[in-house]
Write a protein that holds these residues in place. Structure first.
Motif, mmCIF file in Angstrom:
data_model
loop_
_atom_site.group_PDB
_atom_site.id
_atom_site.type_symbol
_atom_site.label_atom_id
_atom_site.label_comp_id
_atom_site.label_asym_id
_atom_site.label_seq_id
_atom_site.Cartn_x
_atom_site.Cartn_y
_atom_site.Cartn_z
ATOM 1 N N ASN A 104 40.011 36.957 39.707
ATOM 2 C CA ASN A 104 39.139 36.136 38.865
ATOM 3 C C ASN A 104 37.801 36.789 38.566
ATOM 4 O O ASN A 104 37.147 36.431 37.580
ATOM 5 C CB ASN A 104 38.898 34.780 39.536
ATOM 6 C CG ASN A 104 40.158 33.948 39.651
ATOM 7 O OD1 ASN A 104 41.125 34.172 38.924
ATOM 8 N ND2 ASN A 104 40.163 32.988 40.573
ATOM 9 N N GLN A 105 37.365 37.722 39.421
ATOM 10 C CA GLN A 105 36.063 38.378 39.241
ATOM 11 C C GLN A 105 36.265 39.894 39.363
ATOM 12 O O GLN A 105 35.801 40.508 40.336
ATOM 13 C CB GLN A 105 35.060 37.874 40.285
ATOM 14 C CG GLN A 105 34.873 36.361 40.271
ATOM 15 C CD GLN A 105 33.918 35.879 41.344
ATOM 16 O OE1 GLN A 105 32.795 36.368 41.470
ATOM 17 N NE2 GLN A 105 34.352 34.914 42.144
ATOM 18 N N PRO A 106 36.951 40.494 38.407
ATOM 19 C CA PRO A 106 37.363 41.896 38.554
ATOM 20 C C PRO A 106 36.224 42.896 38.638
ATOM 21 O O PRO A 106 36.416 44.007 39.128
ATOM 22 C CB PRO A 106 38.223 42.133 37.301
ATOM 23 C CG PRO A 106 37.778 41.103 36.320
ATOM 24 C CD PRO A 106 37.411 39.901 37.137
ATOM 25 N N GLU A 107 35.038 42.537 38.166
ATOM 26 C CA GLU A 107 33.912 43.473 38.217
ATOM 27 C C GLU A 107 33.018 43.256 39.432
ATOM 28 O O GLU A 107 32.109 44.050 39.679
ATOM 29 C CB GLU A 107 33.074 43.332 36.948
ATOM 30 C CG GLU A 107 33.770 43.777 35.684
ATOM 31 C CD GLU A 107 32.819 43.777 34.502
ATOM 32 O OE1 GLU A 107 32.198 44.822 34.255
ATOM 33 O OE2 GLU A 107 32.693 42.725 33.847
ATOM 34 N N ALA A 108 33.240 42.208 40.183
ATOM 35 C CA ALA A 108 32.319 41.841 41.266
ATOM 36 C C ALA A 108 32.300 42.879 42.372
ATOM 37 O O ALA A 108 33.329 43.465 42.727
ATOM 38 C CB ALA A 108 32.720 40.487 41.845
ATOM 39 N N ASN A 109 31.097 43.123 42.904
ATOM 40 C CA ASN A 109 30.985 43.768 44.200
ATOM 41 C C ASN A 109 31.300 42.722 45.265
ATOM 42 O O ASN A 109 31.392 41.519 44.973
ATOM 43 C CB ASN A 109 29.567 44.303 44.422
ATOM 44 C CG ASN A 109 29.286 45.549 43.592
ATOM 45 O OD1 ASN A 109 30.191 46.313 43.259
ATOM 46 N ND2 ASN A 109 28.019 45.758 43.262
ATOM 47 N N PHE A 110 31.419 43.159 46.507
ATOM 48 C CA PHE A 110 31.633 42.229 47.605
ATOM 49 C C PHE A 110 30.680 42.561 48.747
ATOM 50 O O PHE A 110 30.381 43.728 48.998
ATOM 51 C CB PHE A 110 33.079 42.289 48.116
ATOM 52 C CG PHE A 110 34.041 41.529 47.253
ATOM 53 C CD1 PHE A 110 34.464 40.255 47.604
ATOM 54 C CD2 PHE A 110 34.508 42.076 46.063
ATOM 55 C CE1 PHE A 110 35.333 39.539 46.793
ATOM 56 C CE2 PHE A 110 35.376 41.376 45.244
ATOM 57 C CZ PHE A 110 35.787 40.103 45.611
#
Length: 244
Positions: free
Chosen positions: A93-99
């Motif tokens: 759902n958030q393919p660009e997100a860092n973690f």
């Protein structure tokens, strides 16, 4: 039986360049997912974080002081999880997100300038001391850092024995303490792979499949290395947080 690491499997996986840029991008995305799921499989509690947007941050804060370095949700401490299904859903759902990974639950992180970290790593290796996962960070206009992941000392039975990370400084205020930081309860670090504005990255040097050592087995080497690199600035910026 020794646990197989997804990280190690990815390193051994053959790579094909026949598909052009689209396949290269898909492979990079798959590798990124493998690495993040490997961290979750190792028990690291993860939560989505902001990502670069141009030279700024994907969040809606004007002039964000820590672009692409902070969690998306203010509830990141309760949101953080190692559940593979939940992390996979976030990735989809958030393919660009860092973690980020929340510290003081399963692991702590000893966070030092990269030069001191490399020196300590060499000394620990020469002494036969096992280190756990190690990550490196690089960012435009900021000194590089090295992150040593260790077992946590943040949840002892005697609550008087722990301190919150706020006694050091908040996770996002790195400039307040350029020396050694012990990320424990109430803190977080970006988990590799992560992108920072410009060409900045957070990457594994030693992967998350490694066992977590007791932080005290690394602390002397890290503080000694910090002392060598602190020089005349050590009095102004001590290598170890004071006043505890």
């Amino acid at each position: 039986m020794e646990r197989k690491s997804r990280f190690s499997q990815w390193l051994r996986r053959p790579r094909s360049g026949a598909g052009g840029d689209r396949d290269t991008g898909a492979l990079a995305g798959s590798a990124r997912e493998d690495l993040l799921l490997s961290a979750a499989a190792a028990g690291f509690p993860l939560a989505p974080a902001a990502h670069p947007s141009g030279y700024g941050c994907s969040c809606d804060r004007i002039g964000c002081p820590t672009p692409a370095r902070h969690p998306v949700s203010f509830a990141w401490q309760t949101q953080a999880t190692a559940d593979i299904e939940q992390v996979t859903q976030w990735l989809r759902n958030q393919p660009e997100a860092n973690f980020i990974t929340a510290t003081g639950i399963v692991h702590d992180v000893l966070d030092v300038p990269a030069d001191a970290g490399r020196l300590a790593l060499d000394r620990l290796g020469a002494a036969g001391v096992e280190v756990g996962p190690v990550a490196t960070t690089s960012a435009d206009l900021q000194p590089s850092r090295m992150l040593f992941f260790t077992a946590t000392r943040g949840t002892p039975e005697d609550e008087d024995e722990w301190w919150p990370c706020e006694l050091d400084c908040h996770p996002e205020t790195m400039d307040e303490h350029p020396g050694l930081r012990w990320h424990c309860r109430g803190s977080y670090v970006l988990v590799p792979p992560a992108r920072l504005p410009g060409d900045g990255t957070v990457a594994w040097l030693l992967g998350p499949e490694r066992p977590l050592p007791d932080p005290l087995t690394l602390l002397e080497a890290l503080t000694d290395a910090m002392g060598q690199f602190a020089g005349t600035d050590q009095d102004q910026h001590p290598a170890w947080p004071m006043g505890r």
